[in-house]
Design a protein around this motif. Sequence first.
Motif, PDB file in Angstrom:
ATOM      1  N   VAL A 297       0.923  -0.937  -0.281  1.00 22.82           N
ATOM      2  CA  VAL A 297       0.232   0.068  -0.164  1.00 22.82           C
ATOM      3  C   VAL A 297       1.111   1.371  -0.251  1.00 22.82           C
ATOM      4  O   VAL A 297       1.822   1.483   1.139  1.00 22.82           O
ATOM      5  CB  VAL A 297      -0.982  -0.329   0.961  1.00 22.82           C
TER       6      VAL A 297
ATOM      7  N   VAL B 156      -2.667   0.087  -4.216  1.00 24.86           N
ATOM      8  CA  VAL B 156      -2.572  -1.108  -3.816  1.00 24.86           C
ATOM      9  C   VAL B 156      -1.973  -2.069  -4.814  1.00 24.86           C
ATOM     10  O   VAL B 156      -2.800  -2.169  -5.824  1.00 24.86           O
ATOM     11  CB  VAL B 156      -3.362  -1.853  -2.876  1.00 24.86           C
TER      12      VAL B 156
ATOM     13  N   LEU C 255      -8.343  -6.375  -0.544  1.00 28.16           N
ATOM     14  CA  LEU C 255      -7.657  -4.949  -0.722  1.00 28.16           C
ATOM     15  C   LEU C 255      -8.433  -3.770   0.142  1.00 28.16           C
ATOM     16  O   LEU C 255      -7.780  -3.051  -0.123  1.00 28.16           O
ATOM     17  CB  LEU C 255      -7.340  -5.206  -1.997  1.00 28.16           C
TER      18      LEU C 255
END
Length: 127
Positions: free
Chosen positions: A15, A28, A65
Amino acid sequence: MDRELQDSTGAPVTVALERAEPVSAYTVSVAGERVGRAEFLDVPDARERVFFHTEVDPRFGGRGLAGLLLREALADSLREGLTVVPVCPLFARHLATHGDEYVAEGGAFRRPSRADLALVRRAAQGA
């Protein structure tokens, strides 16, 4: 800010914060491929950050995510002493459910105003 984390499958992910004008984003990446982003605007002359769009490539769905993006973005905003303005439905839902915890950790957030929505529209038109 680059953070090495793991998704829900145990795979390593990164990230990162990408600064740009007017729209910045937390991104990400999986195996070096950028697969998602949480876009935001820092409000001029205020200590506020407006999160307005979060997206993860459908090929990587179900791996947590979007949640990683959200948590890292909120943690970073807290560290920077910024008030979060959740225009993005993902951020709004999270703070509606977990806002008391975020505030207890020292974070701050508020509901979006018409002025915030207009700021997002202007930024989107200029992007």
